[in-house]
Design a protein around this motif. Sequence first.
Motif, PDB file in Angstrom:
ATOM      1  N   GLY A  51       1.682   6.251  -6.982  1.00 27.17           N
ATOM      2  CA  GLY A  51       0.488   6.955  -7.460  1.00 27.17           C
ATOM      3  C   GLY A  51       0.677   8.463  -7.458  1.00 27.17           C
ATOM      4  N   GLU A  52       1.590   8.963  -6.592  1.00 31.89           N
ATOM      5  CA  GLU A  52       1.810  10.414  -6.501  1.00 31.89           C
ATOM      6  C   GLU A  52       2.714  10.912  -7.626  1.00 31.89           C
ATOM      7  OE1 GLU A  52       3.510  10.629  -2.634  1.00 31.89           O
ATOM      8  OE2 GLU A  52       1.584  10.464  -1.597  1.00 31.89           O
ATOM      9  N   ASP A  68       2.415   1.579  -3.423  1.00 32.05           N
ATOM     10  CA  ASP A  68       1.345   1.952  -4.351  1.00 32.05           C
ATOM     11  C   ASP A  68       1.029   3.454  -4.234  1.00 32.05           C
ATOM     12  OD1 ASP A  68      -0.391   0.285  -6.136  1.00 32.05           O
ATOM     13  OD2 ASP A  68      -1.933   1.489  -5.128  1.00 32.05           O
ATOM     14  N   ARG A  69       0.962   3.912  -2.977  1.00 32.34           N
ATOM     15  CA  ARG A  69       0.643   5.336  -2.752  1.00 32.34           C
ATOM     16  C   ARG A  69       1.764   6.221  -3.304  1.00 32.34           C
ATOM     17  NH1 ARG A  69       2.633   8.450   0.715  1.00 32.34           N
ATOM     18  NH2 ARG A  69       3.403   6.831   2.130  1.00 32.34           N
ATOM     19  N   ARG A  70       3.012   5.873  -2.974  1.00 31.55           N
ATOM     20  CA  ARG A  70       4.139   6.690  -3.443  1.00 31.55           C
ATOM     21  C   ARG A  70       4.180   6.737  -4.973  1.00 31.55           C
ATOM     22  NH1 ARG A  70       8.780   7.660  -0.137  1.00 31.55           N
ATOM     23  NH2 ARG A  70       8.586   6.841   1.966  1.00 31.55           N
ATOM     24  N   SER A  73       0.844  -1.200   0.000  1.00 32.57           N
ATOM     25  CA  SER A  73       0.000   0.000   0.000  1.00 32.57           C
ATOM     26  C   SER A  73       0.881   1.253   0.000  1.00 32.57           C
ATOM     27  CB  SER A  73      -0.925  -0.085   1.212  1.00 32.57           C
ATOM     28  OG  SER A  73      -1.328   1.149   1.611  1.00 32.57           O
ATOM     29  N   GLU A  74       1.967   1.219   0.789  1.00 34.27           N
ATOM     30  CA  GLU A  74       2.866   2.388   0.831  1.00 34.27           C
ATOM     31  C   GLU A  74       3.509   2.619  -0.545  1.00 34.27           C
ATOM     32  OE1 GLU A  74       6.143   2.129   3.628  1.00 34.27           O
ATOM     33  OE2 GLU A  74       7.200   3.736   2.550  1.00 34.27           O
TER      34      GLU A  74
END
Length: 322
Positions: A234-235, A230-232, A227-228
């Motif tokens: 995605g930014e 994926d988030r990074r 998730s971490e």
Amino acid sequence: MPRQQALITGIAFLLPIVVAAADLSLLTTLLIVLALLVWAWLATLVGLGRKPGEEAFVLDTITASHFAEKVRWCLDKLGVPYEERRWAGTLNAFYRGRTVPILRFRTGRVTSHIGNSSEILRYLWGTFARERPDAALFLEPTPERTALEKRLDRYGRMLQVWVYSHLLDEPELTLRAWGVHDKRVPAWQRRLLRWLYPVQARLIRRAFRIGPASYERAKSGIEEVLSEVDRRLGEQESLNSILGDGVPNYTDYAFAALSSVWALPPNMGGSNEPLLDIEALPEAMRRDIEEFRHRFPAASAYVDQLYREHRDSRDANEPRDA
Ligand SMILES: N[C@@H](CCC(=O)N[C@@H](CS)C(=O)NCC(=O)O)C(=O)O
């Protein structure tokens, strides 16, 4: 050399059985012991006499090791020649007290070795930052990278619990991952591993405390890291590096290499076919993989992309399956 020493030690252990079974005389036994000592001594002398530079790097691995894949990938990116020596899975850990990867290299007239993937990468950076500054730049251990690396190493350990929770009850699949069909693993080790499977599976179960609770903990830890990442990702505008460096560095290769356990890329380990066929996996494991891919699309696309664009099929022509 390590294999030769392992062989000599193995013979020394078996010798009393041979002596008792064949009822050998004291003189014959003494001669055999003397021959073994001379062999061990000659092996040492040959090692000392070898010119520095020969066999510059040797990497000890097993067939399916995501930690070994992390180092292998970085060596390939660095462009330094090395020889890979494959052992059968679990034998190193439980009979020699060592994990793979191990990097062996010549330091003057002697051979040194380092275990633990992150320490190996630090050694490569220390050696090549000056010799090949451009090629080694991706190995620079900045504070952000080493912090991410620590979390990724934990992710690698949780993946071991996850994969063994799914695979240990499937001896054929586990044995395949441990290299019983891999022709680069010595035949005697592959045979031994088949006989030893029940013992090895028990040892692994105990070492990783495999059970429903550890599986749940490992799965949620894996999802936290995915998730971490994926988030990074995605930014960012494009999938180029988890830390936003613009180009991949060793933490990106480490993430992809460690994720190979569930992403099952066709070219893991520089090969040209997946080690395990997804269709052959237990249903619960397939379900988890589908869930990882569905819930963390950027992270899983990134693993695929790195394997597609940054991983060569280095030894695709080498024999692999028996
Ligand atoms: N922290 C170590 C972990 C290494 C590790 O757990 N390696 C596993 C393979 S992924 C191993 O050696 N298993 C025992 C064996 O196969 O003998 C590293 O980063 O290198």
